[in-house]
Write a protein that holds these residues in place. Sequence first.
Motif, PDB file in Angstrom:
ATOM      1  N   SER A 196      -5.595  11.794  -1.009  1.00 40.26           N
ATOM      2  CA  SER A 196      -4.737  11.320  -2.099  1.00 40.26           C
ATOM      3  C   SER A 196      -3.654  10.394  -1.568  1.00 40.26           C
ATOM      4  CB  SER A 196      -4.113  12.528  -2.805  1.00 40.26           C
ATOM      5  OG  SER A 196      -3.114  12.146  -3.691  1.00 40.26           O
ATOM      6  N   ARG A 197      -3.067  10.764  -0.456  1.00 37.80           N
ATOM      7  CA  ARG A 197      -2.006   9.969   0.161  1.00 37.80           C
ATOM      8  C   ARG A 197      -2.542   8.626   0.660  1.00 37.80           C
ATOM      9  NH1 ARG A 197       2.564  11.349   4.042  1.00 37.80           N
ATOM     10  NH2 ARG A 197       2.611   9.679   5.600  1.00 37.80           N
ATOM     11  N   ILE A 198      -3.662   8.655   1.363  1.00 42.39           N
ATOM     12  CA  ILE A 198      -4.244   7.437   1.921  1.00 42.39           C
ATOM     13  C   ILE A 198      -4.588   6.444   0.815  1.00 42.39           C
ATOM     14  CG2 ILE A 198      -6.273   6.501   3.116  1.00 42.39           C
ATOM     15  CD1 ILE A 198      -6.260   9.136   4.778  1.00 42.39           C
ATOM     16  N   GLU A 199      -5.187   6.933  -0.260  1.00 37.30           N
ATOM     17  CA  GLU A 199      -5.582   6.073  -1.363  1.00 37.30           C
ATOM     18  C   GLU A 199      -4.363   5.479  -2.056  1.00 37.30           C
ATOM     19  OE1 GLU A 199      -8.057   3.957  -3.863  1.00 37.30           O
ATOM     20  OE2 GLU A 199      -8.510   5.043  -2.012  1.00 37.30           O
ATOM     21  N   ALA A 200      -3.324   6.286  -2.256  1.00 36.42           N
ATOM     22  CA  ALA A 200      -2.118   5.804  -2.932  1.00 36.42           C
ATOM     23  C   ALA A 200      -1.407   4.732  -2.108  1.00 36.42           C
ATOM     24  CB  ALA A 200      -1.172   6.973  -3.201  1.00 36.42           C
ATOM     25  N   ILE A 201      -1.325   4.929  -0.808  1.00 30.97           N
ATOM     26  CA  ILE A 201      -0.685   3.940   0.064  1.00 30.97           C
ATOM     27  C   ILE A 201      -1.485   2.636   0.052  1.00 30.97           C
ATOM     28  CG2 ILE A 201      -0.120   3.389   2.462  1.00 30.97           C
ATOM     29  CD1 ILE A 201       0.571   6.346   2.860  1.00 30.97           C
ATOM     30  N   LYS A 202      -2.801   2.760   0.101  1.00 28.03           N
ATOM     31  CA  LYS A 202      -3.665   1.576   0.069  1.00 28.03           C
ATOM     32  C   LYS A 202      -3.470   0.783  -1.219  1.00 28.03           C
ATOM     33  CE  LYS A 202      -8.544   0.221  -0.038  1.00 28.03           C
ATOM     34  NZ  LYS A 202      -9.949   0.718  -0.063  1.00 28.03           N
ATOM     35  N   GLU A 203      -3.489   1.480  -2.359  1.00 27.57           N
ATOM     36  CA  GLU A 203      -3.334   0.818  -3.657  1.00 27.57           C
ATOM     37  C   GLU A 203      -1.958   0.180  -3.798  1.00 27.57           C
ATOM     38  OE1 GLU A 203      -4.152   3.716  -6.621  1.00 27.57           O
ATOM     39  OE2 GLU A 203      -6.314   3.729  -6.264  1.00 27.57           O
ATOM     40  N   ALA A 204      -0.922   0.876  -3.346  1.00 25.57           N
ATOM     41  CA  ALA A 204       0.445   0.348  -3.453  1.00 25.57           C
ATOM     42  C   ALA A 204       0.604  -0.904  -2.631  1.00 25.57           C
ATOM     43  CB  ALA A 204       1.439   1.420  -3.008  1.00 25.57           C
ATOM     44  N   LYS A 205       0.087  -0.904  -1.420  1.00 21.64           N
ATOM     45  CA  LYS A 205       0.218  -2.086  -0.550  1.00 21.64           C
ATOM     46  C   LYS A 205      -0.583  -3.253  -1.088  1.00 21.64           C
ATOM     47  CE  LYS A 205       1.478   0.125   3.813  1.00 21.64           C
ATOM     48  NZ  LYS A 205       1.115   0.336   5.236  1.00 21.64           N
ATOM     49  N   GLU A 206      -1.748  -2.976  -1.675  1.00 23.27           N
ATOM     50  CA  GLU A 206      -2.540  -4.048  -2.265  1.00 23.27           C
ATOM     51  C   GLU A 206      -1.788  -4.697  -3.411  1.00 23.27           C
ATOM     52  OE1 GLU A 206      -6.249  -2.277  -3.356  1.00 23.27           O
ATOM     53  OE2 GLU A 206      -7.114  -2.469  -1.339  1.00 23.27           O
ATOM     54  N   GLU A 207      -1.169  -3.908  -4.255  1.00 24.24           N
ATOM     55  CA  GLU A 207      -0.425  -4.458  -5.395  1.00 24.24           C
ATOM     56  C   GLU A 207       0.803  -5.235  -4.938  1.00 24.24           C
ATOM     57  OE1 GLU A 207       0.548  -1.875  -8.581  1.00 24.24           O
ATOM     58  OE2 GLU A 207      -1.529  -1.226  -8.918  1.00 24.24           O
ATOM     59  N   LEU A 208       1.387  -4.816  -3.825  1.00 26.30           N
ATOM     60  CA  LEU A 208       2.590  -5.489  -3.326  1.00 26.30           C
ATOM     61  C   LEU A 208       2.258  -6.621  -2.355  1.00 26.30           C
ATOM     62  CD1 LEU A 208       4.832  -2.352  -2.667  1.00 26.30           C
ATOM     63  CD2 LEU A 208       5.088  -4.006  -4.519  1.00 26.30           C
ATOM     64  N   GLY A 209       0.981  -6.751  -2.046  1.00 25.17           N
ATOM     65  CA  GLY A 209       0.558  -7.811  -1.127  1.00 25.17           C
ATOM     66  C   GLY A 209       0.976  -7.553   0.304  1.00 25.17           C
ATOM     67  N   ILE A 210       1.015  -6.273   0.684  1.00 26.90           N
ATOM     68  CA  ILE A 210       1.405  -5.890   2.037  1.00 26.90           C
ATOM     69  C   ILE A 210       0.153  -5.557   2.843  1.00 26.90           C
ATOM     70  CG2 ILE A 210       2.686  -4.201   3.419  1.00 26.90           C
ATOM     71  CD1 ILE A 210       4.542  -3.833   1.040  1.00 26.90           C
ATOM     72  N   GLU A 211       0.080  -6.054   4.054  1.00 26.86           N
ATOM     73  CA  GLU A 211      -1.061  -5.751   4.928  1.00 26.86           C
ATOM     74  C   GLU A 211      -0.951  -4.347   5.476  1.00 26.86           C
ATOM     75  OE1 GLU A 211      -3.679  -7.539   5.464  1.00 26.86           O
ATOM     76  OE2 GLU A 211      -3.016  -9.257   4.271  1.00 26.86           O
TER      77      GLU A 211
END
Length: 211
Positions: A196-211
């Motif tokens: 759950s944590r890994i997926e949420a961090i991935k989605e958040a960074k994608e939306e913010l344009g963070i690598e």
Amino acid sequence: MSKDVVLILSGGLDSTTLLYKLLNEGNNVTALSFNYGQKAAIEIERASEICKMNDVNHFVFDIRNIVDLLSSSLTDKDNDNVQEPKSTVVPSRNTILLELATAFAISNNLEEVYYGAIKADTGDYPDTTPEFLKQINELNKVNNYEYIPVCAPFIDTDKKDVVKLALELGVPIEKTWSCYVNNDGTPCGECFSCKSRIEAIKEAKEELGIE
């Protein structure tokens, strides 16, 4: 307006982000952590470290003697099922911890109790739902002379959006601990909480344009 509040701090991503949010709003926060026999007791160490970084008073209460009442894969050494959310439910955990935090608040003249329930949990954990929050507040209105509100600002917020707020507030995400399995500083990456944590961090960074 600044308030004197108490936060149940597990050392996880959600409660740590809530700590940073409360501090950013100018509140005076006292953090409580509980050792209730959870296998991943490292989370308490992380909570302590995070509080020291922010000069926050942190109290750790040892209630391990109730572990036999809290049958769950998080406390039972013979139960390794951490893939199914229902197996990781600790019976009445939030009710117990929130009422202990309420008693602490009353005894120390604090105004509100906070915990890090989020929207993503509501389908899995009955004590993180809006209905539970409503009922625990109804209880607090009648079980003491003084009413102490229980607050859960993230209860309608997805984990992805909690991560986005964490990044905005400068939360040291790498220091937070979410893993249900390992206790050695290296998350397993496979349990329900890790995924759950890994997926949420991935989605958040994608939306913010963070690598």
